[in-house]
Enzyme design. Structure first.
Site, PDB file in Angstrom:
ATOM      1  N   GLU A 231       3.055  -8.726   4.014  1.00 58.39           N
ATOM      2  CA  GLU A 231       4.055  -7.884   4.513  1.00 58.39           C
ATOM      3  C   GLU A 231       4.926  -8.462   5.488  1.00 58.39           C
ATOM      4  O   GLU A 231       4.927 -10.131   5.906  1.00 58.39           O
ATOM      5  CB  GLU A 231       3.925  -6.882   5.696  1.00 58.39           C
ATOM      6  CG  GLU A 231       4.914  -6.325   6.041  1.00 58.39           C
ATOM      7  CD  GLU A 231       4.548  -4.760   6.659  1.00 58.39           C
ATOM      8  OE1 GLU A 231       4.102  -3.844   6.530  1.00 58.39           O
ATOM      9  OE2 GLU A 231       4.317  -5.242   8.300  1.00 58.39           O
TER      10      GLU A 231
ATOM     11  N   GLY B 143       6.837   7.446   9.207  1.00 56.76           N
ATOM     12  CA  GLY B 143       7.661   7.222  10.659  1.00 56.76           C
ATOM     13  C   GLY B 143       7.275   7.506  11.534  1.00 56.76           C
ATOM     14  O   GLY B 143       6.313   8.636  11.694  1.00 56.76           O
TER      15      GLY B 143
HETATM   16  P1  FAD Z   1       2.019  10.927   7.159  1.00 53.48           P
HETATM   17  O1  FAD Z   1       1.274  10.890   6.076  1.00 53.48           O
HETATM   18  O2  FAD Z   1       2.784  11.763   7.062  1.00 53.48           O
HETATM   19  O3  FAD Z   1       1.525  11.482   8.943  1.00 53.48           O
HETATM   20  C1  FAD Z   1       1.163  11.777   9.959  1.00 53.48           C
HETATM   21  C2  FAD Z   1       0.554  12.568  10.308  1.00 53.48           C
HETATM   22  O4  FAD Z   1       0.976  13.663  10.068  1.00 53.48           O
HETATM   23  C3  FAD Z   1      -1.289  12.296  10.287  1.00 53.48           C
HETATM   24  O5  FAD Z   1      -1.832  12.332  11.463  1.00 53.48           O
HETATM   25  C4  FAD Z   1      -1.716  13.062   9.167  1.00 53.48           C
HETATM   26  O6  FAD Z   1      -2.658  13.115   9.720  1.00 53.48           O
HETATM   27  C5  FAD Z   1      -0.436  14.401   9.384  1.00 53.48           C
HETATM   28  N1  FAD Z   1      -0.570  14.875   7.892  1.00 53.48           N
HETATM   29  C6  FAD Z   1      -0.506  14.325   6.782  1.00 53.48           C
HETATM   30  N2  FAD Z   1       0.550  15.555   5.662  1.00 53.48           N
HETATM   31  C7  FAD Z   1      -0.060  16.651   6.326  1.00 53.48           C
HETATM   32  C8  FAD Z   1      -0.300  17.701   5.850  1.00 53.48           C
HETATM   33  N3  FAD Z   1       0.180  18.688   4.804  1.00 53.48           N
HETATM   34  N4  FAD Z   1      -0.038  19.083   7.024  1.00 53.48           N
HETATM   35  C9  FAD Z   1      -0.613  18.044   8.959  1.00 53.48           C
HETATM   36  N5  FAD Z   1      -0.780  17.140   9.243  1.00 53.48           N
HETATM   37  C10 FAD Z   1      -0.212  16.446   7.706  1.00 53.48           C
HETATM   38  N6  FAD Z   1       6.637   2.162  10.232  1.00 53.48           N
HETATM   39  C11 FAD Z   1       8.003   2.511  10.107  1.00 53.48           C
HETATM   40  O7  FAD Z   1       8.655   2.881  11.295  1.00 53.48           O
HETATM   41  N7  FAD Z   1       8.625   0.961   9.533  1.00 53.48           N
HETATM   42  C12 FAD Z   1       7.653   0.459   8.586  1.00 53.48           C
HETATM   43  O8  FAD Z   1       8.286  -0.315   7.640  1.00 53.48           O
HETATM   44  C13 FAD Z   1       6.149   1.037   8.184  1.00 53.48           C
HETATM   45  N8  FAD Z   1       5.547   0.676   7.629  1.00 53.48           N
HETATM   46  C14 FAD Z   1       3.978   0.846   7.849  1.00 53.48           C
HETATM   47  C15 FAD Z   1       3.479   0.384   6.853  1.00 53.48           C
HETATM   48  C16 FAD Z   1       1.718   0.319   6.718  1.00 53.48           C
HETATM   49  C17 FAD Z   1       0.798  -0.045   5.615  1.00 53.48           C
HETATM   50  C18 FAD Z   1       2.306   1.607   8.064  1.00 53.48           C
HETATM   51  C19 FAD Z   1      -0.197   1.874   8.276  1.00 53.48           C
HETATM   52  C20 FAD Z   1       1.806   2.502   8.547  1.00 53.48           C
HETATM   53  C21 FAD Z   1       3.149   1.984   8.767  1.00 53.48           C
HETATM   54  N9  FAD Z   1       4.603   2.155   9.438  1.00 53.48           N
HETATM   55  C22 FAD Z   1       6.082   2.288   9.335  1.00 53.48           C
HETATM   56  C23 FAD Z   1       3.844   3.527  10.431  1.00 53.48           C
HETATM   57  C24 FAD Z   1       4.084   4.811  10.311  1.00 53.48           C
HETATM   58  O9  FAD Z   1       5.726   5.064  10.180  1.00 53.48           O
HETATM   59  C25 FAD Z   1       3.555   5.726  11.160  1.00 53.48           C
HETATM   60  O10 FAD Z   1       1.975   5.383  11.873  1.00 53.48           O
HETATM   61  C26 FAD Z   1       3.298   7.210  10.783  1.00 53.48           C
HETATM   62  O11 FAD Z   1       2.807   7.621  12.381  1.00 53.48           O
HETATM   63  C27 FAD Z   1       2.551   8.087  10.225  1.00 53.48           C
HETATM   64  O12 FAD Z   1       3.551   7.471   9.092  1.00 53.48           O
HETATM   65  P2  FAD Z   1       2.664   8.108   7.461  1.00 53.48           P
HETATM   66  O13 FAD Z   1       3.357   8.233   6.780  1.00 53.48           O
HETATM   67  O14 FAD Z   1       1.549   7.545   7.622  1.00 53.48           O
HETATM   68  O15 FAD Z   1       2.607   9.646   7.852  1.00 53.48           O
END
Ligand code: FAD
Length: 287
Positions: free
Chosen positions: A17, A109
């Site tokens: 990354e 995000g």
């Molecule tokens: P989601 O999958 O939407 O989950 C977020 C929260 O909502 C979790 O607690 C989950 O349990 C809950 N949830 C999900 N779906 C539902 C549903 N249907 N109903 C109720 N609750 C639900 N951030 C950046 O800004 N830029 C980046 O480039 C970046 N890269 C990353 C790369 C990796 C490998 C990782 C692990 C994280 C990265 N992040 C980045 C951070 C990420 O944006 C944050 O961790 C963010 O808070 C959650 O994103 P997510 O896509 O996991 O969210």
């Protein structure tokens, strides 16, 4: 090539990354980093996405395209949706198509308390469903071996992860962790819930004590005694910390590979020296 296809061979996928240069950086620094990182022949490189914009010519999309076209290395664009409208995403899909991008790490995000979310996409799974209906892109998702900080429990988070996979995430990349047992426990639970896509383990070498403490505060990763002892002993000595951090990451990777992990995703922090040292130490173990 779609990232999920890399996992069809029986070996440990090894990916990096990087992040786009900061506002006071330059495109030359990106080329220098990529020259050195692509020499190490990773399976793919992912490029992070920051909502704050980028230097001209250095957006996530542009760097992902350069990695693919100029360096002939597969790449994946991170994309967040919490501050985007459907119109924004429609435009991004067109830009990705025009740039030849095939792979997207679809993310919600982090929610910034000072910015009201747009509320058109509440979760990463909604972004995947929306983009999937409008493109042939391949989607990856993020996962959290210790649970996402906002979720009530690891089990609840894994139920939500299953929704993301059902929406179309064909590969998962994990949050960083320093204790492999958390990853194994998570993996067992995820597989038991029917999550059968490849899951890469996110490894961040600790080469700078202050930087790692900042990251850990943000993501909530646990710090085992073995790790805090290293920081206490070498944290004030940059060279010793770097060597100890590299050795710790190598140890984690060897243990993960021996346990048959699908892939290792190395958070390089744009540091080719560290990526090279680690790649050299594990090359026979993961290939
Ligand atoms: P989601 O999958 O939407 O989950 C977020 C929260 O909502 C979790 O607690 C989950 O349990 C809950 N949830 C999900 N779906 C539902 C549903 N249907 N109903 C109720 N609750 C639900 N951030 C950046 O800004 N830029 C980046 O480039 C970046 N890269 C990353 C790369 C990796 C490998 C990782 C692990 C994280 C990265 N992040 C980045 C951070 C990420 O944006 C944050 O961790 C963010 O808070 C959650 O994103 P997510 O896509 O996991 O969210």
């Amino acid at each position: 090539m779609k990232i999920c296809e890399l996992f069809r061979e029986n070996r440990t996928v090894f990916s990096f990354e990087i992040f786009p240069p900061k506002k006071d950086g330059s495109i030359e620094t990106v080329y220098k980093t990529l020259d050195e990182l692509t020499d190490l022949k990773p399976d793919f490189i992912s490029v992070t996405y920051g909502a704050g914009g980028s230097l001209p010519g250095c957006s996530t999309r542009e760097i992902v395209s350069i990695i693919k076209e100029k360096y002939h290395t597969e790449s994946i664009a991170h994309l967040t949706c919490v501050n985007s409208t459907k119109t924004d995403i429609d435009r991004i899909i067109e830009e990705f198509k025009a740039s030849g991008i095939e792979n997207v790490l679809a993310l919600r995000g982090d929610i910034n308390p000072d910015i009201e979310p747009k509320k058109e996409f509440l979760h990463a799974s909604e972004l995947i469903s929306y983009m999937r209906e409008r493109s042939d892109l391949s989607f990856s998702g993020a996962c959290y071996p210790e649970g996402h900080p906002e979720s009530g429990s690891l089990n609840e988070d894994i139920d939500n992860l299953k929704r993301k996979v059902d929406a179309g995430a064909s590969h998962l990349m994990s949050q960083l962790f320093f204790d492999n047992d958390f990853f194994y426990r998570f993996l067992e639970k995820a597989r038991a819930k029917g999550i059968n896509v490849p899951i890469e383990a996110g490894i961040m070498p600790c080469v700078n004590a202050k930087q790692i403490q900042r990251m850990v505060t943000m993501c909530g990763a646990s710090l085992p005694h073995k790790f805090t002892r290293l920081i206490a002993r070498y944290g004030d000595s940059p060279e010793a910390m770097r060597e100890a951090g590299i050795a710790y990451a190598v140890d984690q990777i060897i243990d993960l590979a021996a346990n048959g992990v699908d892939g290792i995703h190395l958070y390089t922090m744009n540091n080719p020296y560290v990526a090279k040292k680690i790649s050299e130490s594990v090359s026979r173990v993961i290939r």
